[in-house]
Write an enzyme that holds these catalytic residues in place. Structure first.
Site, PDB file in Angstrom:
ATOM      1  N   ASP A   6       0.412  -0.810  -0.076  1.00 55.36           N
ATOM      2  CA  ASP A   6      -0.054   0.529   0.106  1.00 55.36           C
ATOM      3  C   ASP A   6       1.520   1.264   0.172  1.00 55.36           C
ATOM      4  OD1 ASP A   6      -2.109   1.347   2.596  1.00 55.36           O
ATOM      5  OD2 ASP A   6      -1.999   2.300   0.722  1.00 55.36           O
ATOM      6  N   LYS A  68       2.266  11.404  -3.201  1.00 60.29           N
ATOM      7  CA  LYS A  68       0.701  11.344  -3.836  1.00 60.29           C
ATOM      8  C   LYS A  68       0.383  11.578  -4.639  1.00 60.29           C
ATOM      9  CE  LYS A  68      -2.190   6.762  -2.999  1.00 60.29           C
ATOM     10  NZ  LYS A  68      -2.727   6.189  -2.389  1.00 60.29           N
ATOM     11  N   GLU A 158      -7.146   0.456  -4.328  1.00 63.71           N
ATOM     12  CA  GLU A 158      -7.474   0.026  -3.562  1.00 63.71           C
ATOM     13  C   GLU A 158      -8.740  -0.201  -2.458  1.00 63.71           C
ATOM     14  OE1 GLU A 158      -6.539   3.973  -1.736  1.00 63.71           O
ATOM     15  OE2 GLU A 158      -4.294   4.083  -2.880  1.00 63.71           O
ATOM     16  N   ASP A 181     -13.063   5.499   1.946  1.00 65.70           N
ATOM     17  CA  ASP A 181     -11.645   5.444   1.933  1.00 65.70           C
ATOM     18  C   ASP A 181     -11.280   6.771   2.024  1.00 65.70           C
ATOM     19  OD1 ASP A 181      -8.748   4.300   0.679  1.00 65.70           O
ATOM     20  OD2 ASP A 181      -8.523   5.097   2.098  1.00 65.70           O
TER      21      ASP A 181
END
Length: 592
Positions: A6, A68, A158, A181
């Site tokens: 991850d 990210k 994800e 999420d």
């Protein structure tokens, strides 16, 4: 062997399937979570994770976080970012590096941890990305993996990883699941349909600029307005300190009703000390949370489903620990969300499951049952330390490192407990055994304890003396899983009924233990005459406050008093360390 990774905005993690079990791998300090932070030194040196974060105090402008958010983006999309410059090729750069080059350093660290833990070089990986990442962002993620020396065999969404981690592939045919999420930098709501073991994303909606980092900025803006601070005029060092404290306050208020936003001498002269309640935070966070719900509505509309059509709603990401977030999700979907997995680890665990399927370690995902109640051991002070939380899917295993609580201690009693209460005495004892080790100073002996539940529900407890490698293994049997439903209901009901008093006792016990360790050390240091009269007065007043709070038995006042004493002695402790280093150096030079 294939790694499951991850690569997160705030934190990252790596796992493998070992002996048929998907596990996340811990670094040398026993931590399974690695901060997604990179320090790029002017001389070309690089540090990753917690080492990089520690550099923020002295070199904040060269510590890169939340990279990210920039992955696979065009210059036009990120040109307003103060830390981003335009390269000669027209692509974004951060301190001269492409975002994927920075992310590659994080992946290198994760690979290093895995190679060290497994004793071999692993060169293949499954890496997760948000479901709404476009082709450019996915390609950038794959390039980052290649730059780190990894062959990226699969880019995994994800929400699909989260669904695998939660065991949602075991629901009935054509199950529909919503994955909410909310991480450090991004948010997405995905609707998945599972049919014949395959997850299909029906719809997803999200925002790459909506996460915990943004709430930190909201808290900082609130503090700045309250204290009439011009954020634009602050030095990078001051801004970093205020941002770090904003994050700490946010995290603290997920479990406490009140804390203090406290930054001493943040600009060299001024200090901040502002009480902040959970109510204050929830008021500030309300528009932020509502933004996530707008994306939820859009994703639901795109998928053509209503809340009642969903079989489960799962929460992923550290920001979902906030009670206000959980209430909002519950209210929106009309059902309690599934919070059985660690919010920071679920996606990495799911990636590891997928990696195991691809490398043949898991021929099929077999998730037969869940633990009905939490499992843990008693720790110093009579506290319950949970290793496997309630509703964890089995088979599973989890472990933690413990140290001796007293000088000269030669053994440690491992008392295996089951239940949901904060104090060991209120839970059920499943077994107890002793682990012997050589006498050592307090905190020097190290014993690793691991719980493992196999697919048949058999609990095995392993305790290892790290210095000798000697193992003590005890099989508890199936008592960990075979618990009467009525007994489970009674235990859970009691945990809810006594939640506030249990937590208050835990907070008091933890603060009391810290106070009992801190007070003798403070008195000893004061006796050495290194404190200025002003410092001595402040420290003695803090000592009195701690002693009074201990006598009164109130949890939060004692915790606050211990923190004030800790803060009051920081400068003195630093001088003591400097003095000891000088004496050691003088002694060494004298010997030479």
């Amino acid at each position: 062997m294939i790694l499951g990774i991850d690569l997160g905005t705030t934190n990252s993690a790596v796992g493998v399937v070992d002996s048929g079990f998907p596990i996340l791998l811990a670094d040398e300090d026993g931590r399974r979570i690695t901060p997604s932070a990179v320090w790029l030194g002017q001389d070309g040196s690089i540090e990753v994770g917690r080492k990089a974060l520690r550099r923020r105090a002295v070199d904040p402008e060269r510590v890169l976080t939340s990279v990210k958010r920039l992955m696979g983006r065009r210059w036009e999309e990120v040109s307003t970012e103060s830390s981003v410059s335009r390269g000669v090729d027209g692509l974004p750069r951060i301190l001269g590096k492409r975002p994927e080059e920075v992310s590659a350093e994080i992946l290198k660290e994760l690979k290093r941890i895995a190679d060290w833990r497994m004793g071999t070089s692993i060169t293949k990986a499954v890496i997760t990305v948000p479901a709404y990442f476009n082709d450019g962002q996915r390609a950038a993620t794959k390039r980052a993996g290649e730059l780190a020396g990894l062959e990226v065999v699969r880019i995994l969404n994800e929400p699909t990883a989260a669904a695998l981690a939660y065991g949602l592939d075991k629901l009935q045919e054509k199950s529909r699941v919503a994955v909410y999420d909310l991480g450090g930098g991004t948010f997405d709501l995905s609707i998945l349909e599972m049919q014949e073991g395959v997850f299909q994303v029906l719809a997803t909606h999200g925002d790459t600029r909506l996460g915990g980092d943004d709430l930190d900025a909201i808290i900082l803006a609130w503090v700045a307005e309250r204290e009439s601070l011009d954020v634009a005029q602050l030095s990078p060092d001051a801004l970093v300190r205020l941002t770090v404290e904003s994050e700490r306050v946010k995290i603290a208020l997920a479990g406490e009703e009140e804390t203090v936003f406290q930054v001493p001498f943040f600009d060299g002269s001024r200090s901040l000390e502002i009480p902040v309640t959970r109510g204050d935070l929830e008021t500030l966070a309300s528009p932020w949370i509502n933004r996530t719900l707008r994306h939820c509505r859009q994703a639901m509309a795109d998928a053509g489903v209503m809340p009642e059509d969903l079989d489960a709603v799962v929460l992923v990401g550290g920001s979902t620990r906030m009670p206000a977030v959980r209430r909002a999700v519950s209210g929106f979907f009309g059902k309690e969300p599934d919070v059985s997995q660690h919010p920071d680890e679920a996606i990495a665990l799911g990636a590891t499951v997928q990696a195991g399927v691809l490398d043949g370690s898991l021929r099929r995902v077999v998730l037969l049952d869940v633990t009905p109640l939490s499992l843990g051991i008693e720790t110093f002070g009579g506290l319950m330390n949970v290793l496997i939380p309630r509703n964890t899917t089995i088979p599973c295993k989890a472990g933690e490192m413990f140290t001796n609580a007293a000088d000269g201690q030669r053994s440690m009693k491992v008392r295996v407990l089951q239940g949901e209460r904060e104090m060991a005495r209120d839970n059920w004892e499943l077994g107890v055994f002793e682990v012997a080790f050589d006498a050592a100073a307090k905190g020097q002996a190290r014993v690793g304890v691991q719980f493992r539940i196999d697919e048949n529900g058999i609990l095995e407890v392993l305790a290892r003396d790290v210095s000798t490698g000697t193992d003590t293994v005890v099989t508890i049997g199936s008592a960990a899983v075979d618990v009467d439903d009525e007994a489970v209901g009674k235990m859970v009901g009691e945990s809810v009924e006594h939640a506030f008093e249990d937590m208050a006792e835990r907070i008091f016990t933890e603060a009391r233990m810290k106070a009992e360790e801190l007070l003798p050390a403070v008195r000893m240091v004061l006796g050495q005459g290194l404190a200025t009269p002003e410092e001595k007065g402040e420290i003695e007043a803090a000592v009195t406050e701690v002693e009074e709070a201990m006598a009164n038995g109130a949890a939060n006042p004692l915790k606050a008093a211990v923190k004030r004493l800790d803060t009051a002695t920081e400068a003195l402790a630093a001088r003591l360390v400097e003095k000891a280093m000088e004496e050691a150096l003088e002694k060494r030079l004298g010997i030479g």
